[in-house]
Design a protein around this motif. Structure first.
Motif, PDB file in Angstrom:
ATOM      1  N   PRO A 179       0.812  -1.225   0.000  1.00  0.00           N
ATOM      2  CA  PRO A 179       0.000   0.000   0.000  1.00  0.00           C
ATOM      3  C   PRO A 179       0.842   1.271   0.000  1.00  0.00           C
ATOM      4  N   VAL A 180       1.904   1.297   0.797  1.00  0.00           N
ATOM      5  CA  VAL A 180       2.744   2.500   0.877  1.00  0.00           C
ATOM      6  C   VAL A 180       3.509   2.705  -0.419  1.00  0.00           C
ATOM      7  N   LEU A 181       4.105   1.631  -0.946  1.00  0.00           N
ATOM      8  CA  LEU A 181       4.876   1.750  -2.176  1.00  0.00           C
ATOM      9  C   LEU A 181       3.976   2.151  -3.345  1.00  0.00           C
ATOM     10  N   SER A 182       2.780   1.583  -3.416  1.00  0.00           N
ATOM     11  CA  SER A 182       1.859   1.941  -4.499  1.00  0.00           C
ATOM     12  C   SER A 182       1.426   3.398  -4.386  1.00  0.00           C
ATOM     13  N   TYR A 183       1.239   3.880  -3.143  1.00  0.00           N
ATOM     14  CA  TYR A 183       0.888   5.292  -2.943  1.00  0.00           C
ATOM     15  C   TYR A 183       2.017   6.205  -3.425  1.00  0.00           C
ATOM     16  N   VAL A 184       3.252   5.817  -3.118  1.00  0.00           N
ATOM     17  CA  VAL A 184       4.415   6.611  -3.563  1.00  0.00           C
ATOM     18  C   VAL A 184       4.452   6.681  -5.087  1.00  0.00           C
ATOM     19  N   LEU A 210     -16.654   7.067  -9.619  1.00  0.00           N
ATOM     20  CA  LEU A 210     -16.881   8.461  -9.235  1.00  0.00           C
ATOM     21  C   LEU A 210     -15.619   9.063  -8.622  1.00  0.00           C
ATOM     22  N   ILE A 211     -14.963   8.306  -7.761  1.00  0.00           N
ATOM     23  CA  ILE A 211     -13.713   8.783  -7.145  1.00  0.00           C
ATOM     24  C   ILE A 211     -12.665   9.045  -8.229  1.00  0.00           C
ATOM     25  N   ALA A 212     -12.591   8.163  -9.219  1.00  0.00           N
ATOM     26  CA  ALA A 212     -11.619   8.327 -10.298  1.00  0.00           C
ATOM     27  C   ALA A 212     -11.876   9.606 -11.082  1.00  0.00           C
ATOM     28  N   VAL A 213     -13.135   9.879 -11.401  1.00  0.00           N
ATOM     29  CA  VAL A 213     -13.484  11.083 -12.171  1.00  0.00           C
ATOM     30  C   VAL A 213     -13.193  12.341 -11.362  1.00  0.00           C
ATOM     31  N   VAL A 214     -13.578  12.345 -10.083  1.00  0.00           N
ATOM     32  CA  VAL A 214     -13.328  13.515  -9.229  1.00  0.00           C
ATOM     33  C   VAL A 214     -11.829  13.735  -9.066  1.00  0.00           C
ATOM     34  N   ALA A 215     -11.085  12.655  -8.857  1.00  0.00           N
ATOM     35  CA  ALA A 215      -9.637  12.770  -8.683  1.00  0.00           C
ATOM     36  C   ALA A 215      -8.972  13.316  -9.942  1.00  0.00           C
ATOM     37  N   SER A 268      -5.260   6.035  -4.772  1.00  0.00           N
ATOM     38  CA  SER A 268      -5.220   4.851  -3.909  1.00  0.00           C
ATOM     39  C   SER A 268      -6.617   4.523  -3.381  1.00  0.00           C
ATOM     40  N   SER A 269      -7.382   5.566  -3.040  1.00  0.00           N
ATOM     41  CA  SER A 269      -8.752   5.352  -2.548  1.00  0.00           C
ATOM     42  C   SER A 269      -9.608   4.710  -3.625  1.00  0.00           C
ATOM     43  N   MET A 270      -9.439   5.179  -4.865  1.00  0.00           N
ATOM     44  CA  MET A 270     -10.183   4.577  -5.970  1.00  0.00           C
ATOM     45  C   MET A 270      -9.841   3.098  -6.111  1.00  0.00           C
ATOM     46  N   HIS A 271      -8.540   2.791  -6.058  1.00  0.00           N
ATOM     47  CA  HIS A 271      -8.110   1.406  -6.213  1.00  0.00           C
ATOM     48  C   HIS A 271      -8.690   0.503  -5.131  1.00  0.00           C
TER      49      HIS A 271
END
Length: 257
Positions: free
Chosen positions: A14-19, A151-156, A185-188
């Protein structure tokens, strides 16, 4: 139902993917800012770099996170052509959104169309990448959570493009990138929480490649591309710096004459 683990290696994936998401967002935003200050072929090249950076960052974020995904009772493989297709879709669709903003005359309309296109591209990449998943069983999705992830993806994506249009300073871009990393990351993980797997144990060998055979080497290669491109962008002079350099050289040339 198989038990799903989204972080088989603890906080590492999770941390590495966020980076990786933050690096891709920062590089894409910076390149888009450079593009808006350029013209002609230079603008086009900056926008292409921005699209490749954002698309690569999002794809790498997704599959680095997927390294930590496991399902009890079954092995996991990935269909190689579909996995590569998901990367190409991410770049092409994100590129369409970035170019809409880069060349749009009506900024509000360009932002809306660009954000919608880019967001749908991010979601398409995610679910196409999930379609590449091979396991002993059937994958189902919670439609409400799937809709929320889109929706999160579009807003982001819209927020990222708005930042590119309105934020100039490197510090502000860095902050926006951190926020974008959270959004991606939230979208994923919203999309992953929507996953349900009904395991059907079987003896045959699954087709495709394991994550370590294919995903990990490709993610490392794309991650290296992001780091190298970041260094190039950081060392490349801005339009203001080029103008200042040209202005400083003019008096020298006049004296020489």
């Amino acid at each position: 139902m198989g038990h799903l683990d989204h972080a088989a290696f603890g906080w590492l994936t999770p941390v590495l993917s966020y980076v990786m998401a933050c690096i891709g967002a920062a590089l894409g935003l910076r390149c888009t800012v450079r593009a808006l200050g350029a013209t002609g072929r230079s603008r086009r090249n900056w926008l292409i770099t921005a699209a490749s950076a954002i698309g690569t960052g999002i794809w790498t974020m997704h599959f680095v996170a997927m390294l930590g995904f496991s399902v009890s009772g079954t092995e996991i493989r990935y269909d190689v052509p579909l996995t590569i297709l998901s990367l190409l879709v991410a770049m092409v669709v994100v590129g369409t959104g970035v170019f809409a903003v880069g060349y749009g005359r009506d900024r509000a309309r360009a932002l809306f169309l660009g954000g919608l296109t880019t967001g749908l591209g991010v979601a398409s990449m995610h679910y196409l990448g999930m379609a590449a998943l091979r396991l002993h069983g059937v994958v189902h999705y919670d439609p409400v959570l799937v809709g929320l992830s889109v929706l999160i993806a579009v807003v982001a994506a819209t927020a990222a493009l708005w930042a590119a249009l309105n934020i100039q300073s490197p510090i502000a871009v860095a902050v926006a990138s951190l926020v974008m990393g959270v959004a991606v990351s939230s979208m994923h993980y919203t999309g992953m929480i929507a996953v349900r797997v009904r395991v059907s144990p079987a003896g045959e060998v699954l087709p495709g490649a394991t994550a370590m055979q294919f995903i990990f080497p490709l993610a490392v290669g794309l991650g290296s591309y992001l780091f190298l491109t970041s260094a190039f962008v950081a060392l490349s002079p801005t339009a203001g710096e080029r103008e200042a350099s040209a202005s400083a050289q003019q008096p020298v040339e006049s004296v020489a004459r």
